[in-house]
Design a protein around this motif. Structure first.
Motif, PDB file in Angstrom:
ATOM      1  N   GLU A  40       9.060  -6.684   6.865  1.00  0.00           N
ATOM      2  CA  GLU A  40       7.770  -6.343   7.649  1.00  0.00           C
ATOM      3  C   GLU A  40       7.047  -5.125   7.476  1.00  0.00           C
ATOM      4  N   TYR A  61       0.789 -11.444   5.314  1.00  0.00           N
ATOM      5  CA  TYR A  61       2.193 -10.770   5.605  1.00  0.00           C
ATOM      6  C   TYR A  61       2.643 -10.581   6.847  1.00  0.00           C
ATOM      7  N   ARG A  62       3.782 -10.280   7.152  1.00  0.00           N
ATOM      8  CA  ARG A  62       4.212  -9.875   8.452  1.00  0.00           C
ATOM      9  C   ARG A  62       3.947  -8.412   8.725  1.00  0.00           C
ATOM     10  N   ARG A  64       3.846  -5.666  11.288  1.00  0.00           N
ATOM     11  CA  ARG A  64       4.347  -5.431  12.700  1.00  0.00           C
ATOM     12  C   ARG A  64       3.416  -4.634  13.667  1.00  0.00           C
TER      13      ARG A  64
END
Length: 84
Positions: A40, A61-62, A64
């Motif tokens: 993350e 992408y992750r 957060r």
């Protein structure tokens, strides 16, 4: 990262984005993210540069959250990702 450079009008916003894009090394950032794509991402800075990053590469992408010390940005979002 590049913070807010200009403010006010829509024209100022567009100029701000163009100026910020000149200072972001997308090649280097893409390499770092590609090598860590299973993790993350927490981004430091929630201003213009963060908006550009989301549009250019981070949406894949992750991400957060974004962390910014500017109290005016905290509590807002960039592409539905919180700025803390």
């Amino acid at each position: 990262m590049v913070g807010r450079i200009l403010s006010g009008s829509k024209e100022g916003e567009n100029n701000e984005m163009e100026i910020a894009k000149k200072y972001i090394d997308f090649t280097h950032i893409k390499k770092i993210i590609k090598n860590n794509n299973d993790k993350e991402i927490l981004c430091f800075g929630g201003g213009t540069a963060a908006e550009i990053m989301m549009e250019q590469i981070l949406y894949r992408y992750r991400v957060r959250c974004f962390v910014d010390n500017n109290k005016e940005l905290q509590g807002k979002t960039i592409h539905n990702i919180p700025i803390c």
